[in-house]
Design an enzyme around this catalytic site. Structure first.
Site, PDB file in Angstrom:
ATOM      1  N   ASN A  16      22.846  45.275   6.236  1.00 42.04           N
ATOM      2  CA  ASN A  16      22.406  43.929   6.627  1.00 42.04           C
ATOM      3  C   ASN A  16      22.565  43.726   8.120  1.00 42.04           C
ATOM      4  O   ASN A  16      23.373  44.396   8.763  1.00 42.04           O
ATOM      5  CB  ASN A  16      23.295  42.843   5.976  1.00 42.04           C
ATOM      6  CG  ASN A  16      23.211  42.813   4.474  1.00 42.04           C
ATOM      7  OD1 ASN A  16      22.177  43.097   3.895  1.00 42.04           O
ATOM      8  ND2 ASN A  16      24.328  42.462   3.855  1.00 42.04           N
ATOM      9  N   MET A  17      21.836  42.748   8.634  1.00 40.88           N
ATOM     10  CA  MET A  17      22.177  42.237   9.956  1.00 40.88           C
ATOM     11  C   MET A  17      23.031  40.993   9.743  1.00 40.88           C
ATOM     12  O   MET A  17      22.612  40.055   9.062  1.00 40.88           O
ATOM     13  CB  MET A  17      20.926  41.890  10.769  1.00 40.88           C
ATOM     14  CG  MET A  17      21.245  41.483  12.200  1.00 40.88           C
ATOM     15  SD  MET A  17      22.075  42.787  13.156  1.00 40.88           S
ATOM     16  CE  MET A  17      20.675  43.806  13.620  1.00 40.88           C
ATOM     17  N   ASP A  18      24.246  41.009  10.287  1.00 37.10           N
ATOM     18  CA  ASP A  18      25.141  39.856  10.185  1.00 37.10           C
ATOM     19  C   ASP A  18      24.871  38.903  11.345  1.00 37.10           C
ATOM     20  O   ASP A  18      24.865  39.311  12.507  1.00 37.10           O
ATOM     21  CB  ASP A  18      26.611  40.303  10.240  1.00 37.10           C
ATOM     22  CG  ASP A  18      27.041  41.080   9.008  1.00 37.10           C
ATOM     23  OD1 ASP A  18      26.279  41.090   8.023  1.00 37.10           O
ATOM     24  OD2 ASP A  18      28.137  41.662   9.034  1.00 37.10           O
ATOM     25  N   LYS A  45      27.975  45.703   3.208  1.00 33.98           N
ATOM     26  CA  LYS A  45      29.131  46.439   2.702  1.00 33.98           C
ATOM     27  C   LYS A  45      28.907  47.952   2.727  1.00 33.98           C
ATOM     28  O   LYS A  45      29.784  48.719   3.104  1.00 33.98           O
ATOM     29  CB  LYS A  45      29.479  45.986   1.283  1.00 33.98           C
ATOM     30  CG  LYS A  45      30.193  44.654   1.225  1.00 33.98           C
ATOM     31  CD  LYS A  45      30.687  44.352  -0.179  1.00 33.98           C
ATOM     32  CE  LYS A  45      31.422  43.022  -0.171  1.00 33.98           C
ATOM     33  NZ  LYS A  45      32.615  43.037   0.692  1.00 33.98           N
ATOM     34  N   ALA A  47      26.809  49.809   4.627  1.00 31.18           N
ATOM     35  CA  ALA A  47      26.790  50.345   5.989  1.00 31.18           C
ATOM     36  C   ALA A  47      28.179  50.310   6.626  1.00 31.18           C
ATOM     37  O   ALA A  47      28.593  51.272   7.282  1.00 31.18           O
ATOM     38  CB  ALA A  47      25.793  49.567   6.840  1.00 31.18           C
ATOM     39  N   ASN A  48      28.900  49.206   6.435  1.00 30.71           N
ATOM     40  CA  ASN A  48      30.249  49.106   7.002  1.00 30.71           C
ATOM     41  C   ASN A  48      31.153  50.214   6.474  1.00 30.71           C
ATOM     42  O   ASN A  48      31.904  50.852   7.225  1.00 30.71           O
ATOM     43  CB  ASN A  48      30.891  47.755   6.658  1.00 30.71           C
ATOM     44  CG  ASN A  48      30.203  46.579   7.318  1.00 30.71           C
ATOM     45  OD1 ASN A  48      29.465  46.744   8.280  1.00 30.71           O
ATOM     46  ND2 ASN A  48      30.433  45.390   6.788  1.00 30.71           N
ATOM     47  N   GLU A 143      26.026  45.205  -3.668  1.00 30.72           N
ATOM     48  CA  GLU A 143      25.052  44.411  -2.909  1.00 30.72           C
ATOM     49  C   GLU A 143      23.632  44.965  -3.054  1.00 30.72           C
ATOM     50  O   GLU A 143      22.723  44.507  -2.360  1.00 30.72           O
ATOM     51  CB  GLU A 143      25.448  44.330  -1.429  1.00 30.72           C
ATOM     52  CG  GLU A 143      26.633  43.402  -1.196  1.00 30.72           C
ATOM     53  CD  GLU A 143      26.964  43.175   0.268  1.00 30.72           C
ATOM     54  OE1 GLU A 143      27.631  42.174   0.568  1.00 30.72           O
ATOM     55  OE2 GLU A 143      26.570  43.992   1.137  1.00 30.72           O
ATOM     56  N   GLY A 238      38.095  44.786   4.557  1.00 32.97           N
ATOM     57  CA  GLY A 238      38.096  45.507   3.281  1.00 32.97           C
ATOM     58  C   GLY A 238      37.181  46.721   3.314  1.00 32.97           C
ATOM     59  O   GLY A 238      37.487  47.761   2.732  1.00 32.97           O
ATOM     60  N   ASP A 239      36.051  46.591   4.012  1.00 25.70           N
ATOM     61  CA  ASP A 239      35.121  47.714   4.136  1.00 25.70           C
ATOM     62  C   ASP A 239      35.725  48.831   4.985  1.00 25.70           C
ATOM     63  O   ASP A 239      35.560  50.017   4.671  1.00 25.70           O
ATOM     64  CB  ASP A 239      33.807  47.245   4.760  1.00 25.70           C
ATOM     65  CG  ASP A 239      33.047  46.275   3.875  1.00 25.70           C
ATOM     66  OD1 ASP A 239      33.232  46.325   2.643  1.00 25.70           O
ATOM     67  OD2 ASP A 239      32.282  45.460   4.416  1.00 25.70           O
TER      68      ASP A 239
END
Length: 287
Positions: A16-18, A45, A47-48, A143, A238-239
């Site tokens: 995602n882009m945050d 999640k 990607a992180n 996700e 968490g990630d």
């Protein structure tokens, strides 16, 4: 199976882009508040966790989808820049996934996720299945569509690939998915939600935020205590923990737990999810 020093980790998940806004306090319904900053930070999640695993030394391949928008190009470049193999990362028509995040003065956050391209991961190609089967570890979250996660976990299990699941965001999960999970990484909320189904899972790691983390496997229980850090933003902590854990899992549960615990704590000391994930040298120095 690869038994070299760097484990092969396939991450099947979201990117995602945050869209991150910082403010003194999060607005109540109907309230307008002034923000102190805004940033676009690559996240999701999947990607992180992939970036965290790569920064902890794993050989990471990413399976997921981005849109054909400007965010999609940036998200792909971010994964590439982290040294992650994106050969099988799909580009699909339409928008990439986004997450709107509000971070308050205490570092706590509220998040709205719009799936975008992530929601289009409804099947797995032969190439994706082969990549999963050849890996040491498959790492999934929730996700992307649940059917895809369930199919991937089953394929991994039948191929002898260790299946790690971070069941977030929380949703009801079929028993057949749990049957294929070897390692579950859950926070306290997720632990409560899934307590009745975690029994058969061989390895369970529960994160306790500032209080550290606990491991249960067979008759063994291990505790990694909390670490004192100056918290700026808990997004992605968490990630960072999860990716670091799977990257070092082959070194044994105790070593992996301590390594991941340090990674998660360090991730809270900077703003943003992927941007705050620490590397090997930083984690080693903290330990």
């Amino acid at each position: 199976m690869n038994h070299s020093a760097a484990p092969t980790v396939v991450v099947l998940g979201s990117v995602n882009m945050d869209l991150v806004t910082t403010t003194a306090h999060r607005p109540a319904p109907g309230e307008t508040v002034l923000g102190s900053g805004f940033a676009t930070v690559p996240g999701g999640k999947g990607a992180n966790q992939a970036i965290a695993a790569a920064r902890s030394g794993a050989d990471v391949r990413f399976l997921g989808a981005v849109g054909d928008d400007a965010f999609g190009a940036t998200l792909r470049a971010t994964l590439d820049g982290a040294g992650i193999d994106t050969t099988l990362l799909r580009t699909v028509p339409g928008p990439s996934g986004v997450a709107t995040i509000v971070v308050d003065g205490d570092g706590e956050n509220s998040i709205i996720v719009v799936a975008g391209a992530n929601g289009r991961m409804t099947d797995l190609t032969e190439a994706e299945l082969a990549t999963i089967a050849a890996a040491d570890i498959l790492l999934c979250q929730l996700e992307i569509p649940l059917e895809t996660v369930t199919a991937a976990a089953h394929h991994a299990g039948s191929a002898g690939t260790l299946v790690a699941l971070n069941p977030s965001p929380v949703q009801p999960l079929p028993a057949r998915l749990w049957a294929d999970v070897d390692l579950a990484i859950v926070n306290s909320l997720e632990y409560e939600q899934f307590s009745s189904t975690l029994g058969p899972v061989a390895h369970v790691v529960r994160t306790l935020g500032a209080d550290g983390a606990v491991y249960r496997g067979g008759d063994t229980e291990l505790v990694a205590g909390g670490r004192r850090v100056d918290v700026v933003d808990t997004t992605g902590a968490g990630d960072a923990f999860t990716g670091a854990l799977v990257a070092t899992w082959s070194q044994g549960a105790a070593a992996a737990l301590n390594w991941a615990n340090a990674a998660g704590a360090l991730a809270t000391t900077q703003l943003g999810a992927s941007a705050s994930i620490p590397g090997r040298e930083q984690i080693a120095a903290a330990l």
